[in-house]
Scaffold this motif. Structure first.
Motif, PDB file in Angstrom:
ATOM      1  N   LEU A  20       0.832  -1.206   0.000  1.00  0.00           N
ATOM      2  CA  LEU A  20       0.000   0.000   0.000  1.00  0.00           C
ATOM      3  C   LEU A  20       0.862   1.250   0.000  1.00  0.00           C
ATOM      4  O   LEU A  20       1.802   1.360   0.785  1.00  0.00           O
ATOM      5  N   HIS A  21       0.542   2.194  -0.884  1.00  0.00           N
ATOM      6  CA  HIS A  21       1.191   3.512  -0.869  1.00  0.00           C
ATOM      7  C   HIS A  21       0.141   4.539  -0.469  1.00  0.00           C
ATOM      8  O   HIS A  21      -0.755   4.867  -1.238  1.00  0.00           O
ATOM      9  N   ALA A  22       0.245   5.026   0.768  1.00  0.00           N
ATOM     10  CA  ALA A  22      -0.713   5.999   1.282  1.00  0.00           C
ATOM     11  C   ALA A  22      -0.034   7.242   1.855  1.00  0.00           C
ATOM     12  O   ALA A  22      -0.693   8.234   2.122  1.00  0.00           O
ATOM     13  N   ALA A  23       1.274   7.198   2.039  1.00  0.00           N
ATOM     14  CA  ALA A  23       2.000   8.325   2.639  1.00  0.00           C
ATOM     15  C   ALA A  23       2.238   9.425   1.600  1.00  0.00           C
ATOM     16  O   ALA A  23       2.405   9.142   0.417  1.00  0.00           O
ATOM     17  N   PRO A  24       2.287  10.676   2.042  1.00  0.00           N
ATOM     18  CA  PRO A  24       2.666  11.756   1.119  1.00  0.00           C
ATOM     19  C   PRO A  24       4.080  11.506   0.581  1.00  0.00           C
ATOM     20  O   PRO A  24       4.922  10.926   1.271  1.00  0.00           O
ATOM     21  N   LEU A  25       4.342  11.918  -0.651  1.00  0.00           N
ATOM     22  CA  LEU A  25       5.645  11.672  -1.266  1.00  0.00           C
ATOM     23  C   LEU A  25       6.805  12.267  -0.477  1.00  0.00           C
ATOM     24  O   LEU A  25       7.913  11.742  -0.516  1.00  0.00           O
ATOM     25  N   GLY A  26       6.578  13.342   0.227  1.00  0.00           N
ATOM     26  CA  GLY A  26       7.646  13.973   0.996  1.00  0.00           C
ATOM     27  C   GLY A  26       7.908  13.311   2.335  1.00  0.00           C
ATOM     28  O   GLY A  26       8.857  13.661   3.031  1.00  0.00           O
ATOM     29  N   PHE A  27       7.086  12.341   2.729  1.00  0.00           N
ATOM     30  CA  PHE A  27       7.238  11.658   4.019  1.00  0.00           C
ATOM     31  C   PHE A  27       8.142  10.449   3.830  1.00  0.00           C
ATOM     32  O   PHE A  27       8.024   9.726   2.842  1.00  0.00           O
ATOM     33  N   ASP A  28       9.030  10.199   4.769  1.00  0.00           N
ATOM     34  CA  ASP A  28      10.010   9.134   4.592  1.00  0.00           C
ATOM     35  C   ASP A  28       9.391   7.749   4.411  1.00  0.00           C
ATOM     36  O   ASP A  28       9.968   6.885   3.758  1.00  0.00           O
ATOM     37  N   ALA A  29       8.200   7.519   4.918  1.00  0.00           N
ATOM     38  CA  ALA A  29       7.553   6.208   4.753  1.00  0.00           C
ATOM     39  C   ALA A  29       7.260   5.897   3.289  1.00  0.00           C
ATOM     40  O   ALA A  29       7.212   4.729   2.896  1.00  0.00           O
ATOM     41  N   SER A  30       7.097   6.921   2.465  1.00  0.00           N
ATOM     42  CA  SER A  30       6.807   6.678   1.045  1.00  0.00           C
ATOM     43  C   SER A  30       7.954   5.947   0.358  1.00  0.00           C
ATOM     44  O   SER A  30       7.734   5.226  -0.619  1.00  0.00           O
ATOM     45  N   THR A  31       9.172   6.095   0.866  1.00  0.00           N
ATOM     46  CA  THR A  31      10.323   5.393   0.300  1.00  0.00           C
ATOM     47  C   THR A  31      10.114   3.887   0.367  1.00  0.00           C
ATOM     48  O   THR A  31      10.293   3.178  -0.625  1.00  0.00           O
ATOM     49  N   LEU A  32       9.718   3.399   1.517  1.00  0.00           N
ATOM     50  CA  LEU A  32       9.460   1.968   1.686  1.00  0.00           C
ATOM     51  C   LEU A  32       8.268   1.531   0.850  1.00  0.00           C
ATOM     52  O   LEU A  32       8.316   0.490   0.188  1.00  0.00           O
ATOM     53  N   GLU A  33       7.213   2.310   0.865  1.00  0.00           N
ATOM     54  CA  GLU A  33       5.997   1.948   0.140  1.00  0.00           C
ATOM     55  C   GLU A  33       6.228   1.808  -1.360  1.00  0.00           C
ATOM     56  O   GLU A  33       5.751   0.857  -1.984  1.00  0.00           O
ATOM     57  N   ILE A  34       6.936   2.747  -1.939  1.00  0.00           N
ATOM     58  CA  ILE A  34       7.140   2.754  -3.394  1.00  0.00           C
ATOM     59  C   ILE A  34       8.286   1.838  -3.809  1.00  0.00           C
ATOM     60  O   ILE A  34       8.107   0.911  -4.596  1.00  0.00           O
ATOM     61  N   TRP A  35       9.462   2.091  -3.273  1.00  0.00           N
ATOM     62  CA  TRP A  35      10.649   1.358  -3.716  1.00  0.00           C
ATOM     63  C   TRP A  35      10.687  -0.058  -3.170  1.00  0.00           C
ATOM     64  O   TRP A  35      11.275  -0.937  -3.794  1.00  0.00           O
ATOM     65  N   GLY A  36      10.050  -0.305  -2.022  1.00  0.00           N
ATOM     66  CA  GLY A  36       9.966  -1.671  -1.512  1.00  0.00           C
ATOM     67  C   GLY A  36       9.246  -2.575  -2.493  1.00  0.00           C
ATOM     68  O   GLY A  36       9.618  -3.730  -2.688  1.00  0.00           O
ATOM     69  N   ALA A  37       8.202  -2.042  -3.118  1.00  0.00           N
ATOM     70  CA  ALA A  37       7.465  -2.817  -4.123  1.00  0.00           C
ATOM     71  C   ALA A  37       8.223  -2.860  -5.443  1.00  0.00           C
ATOM     72  O   ALA A  37       8.496  -3.940  -5.982  1.00  0.00           O
ATOM     73  N   LEU A  38       8.569  -1.724  -5.979  1.00  0.00           N
ATOM     74  CA  LEU A  38       9.106  -1.654  -7.335  1.00  0.00           C
ATOM     75  C   LEU A  38      10.480  -2.287  -7.501  1.00  0.00           C
ATOM     76  O   LEU A  38      10.767  -2.875  -8.541  1.00  0.00           O
ATOM     77  N   LEU A  39      11.331  -2.197  -6.500  1.00  0.00           N
ATOM     78  CA  LEU A  39      12.675  -2.770  -6.624  1.00  0.00           C
ATOM     79  C   LEU A  39      12.719  -4.260  -6.304  1.00  0.00           C
ATOM     80  O   LEU A  39      13.769  -4.888  -6.424  1.00  0.00           O
TER      81      LEU A  39
END
Length: 100
Positions: A39-58
């Protein structure tokens, strides 16, 4: 990117590409494999978005974008159910709202 760290007040920080790779490649704290729906629910500027996006895509997984601009418990629960989310990073307050 911004984080509140231990102060609770947002502050700008620099995140190096190497740090993102270290977080999500070969992670032992969470299953970030190709069968995961994150799930990606964090704002892009929030550090949690790093895990949400790159955890899936990489790792070959699927990144599901939550559609509320300000996430709510019922809205997150709806997205989690509808999209078959297997992994989510939520603040304690959001987690409690989803559980409630």
């Amino acid at each position: 990117m911004y984080t509140s760290g231990s102060t609770g007040r947002p502050k700008g920080i620099e995140i190096r590409h190497q740090s993102i790779l270290r977080l999500v490649i070969g992670a032992r704290f969470a299953d970030l494999g190709q069968d995961q729906v994150i799930l990606h629910a964090a704002p892009l500027g929030f550090d949690a978005s790093t895990l949400e996006i790159w955890g899936a895509l990489l790792n070959g997984g699927c990144c599901v974008l939550h559609d509320e601009s300000l996430p709510t418990g019922p809205g997150l629960a709806r997205t989690i159910r509808a999209e078959g989310v297997t992994t989510a990073w939520l603040t304690a307050a959001l987690f409690n709202a989803v559980v409630d």
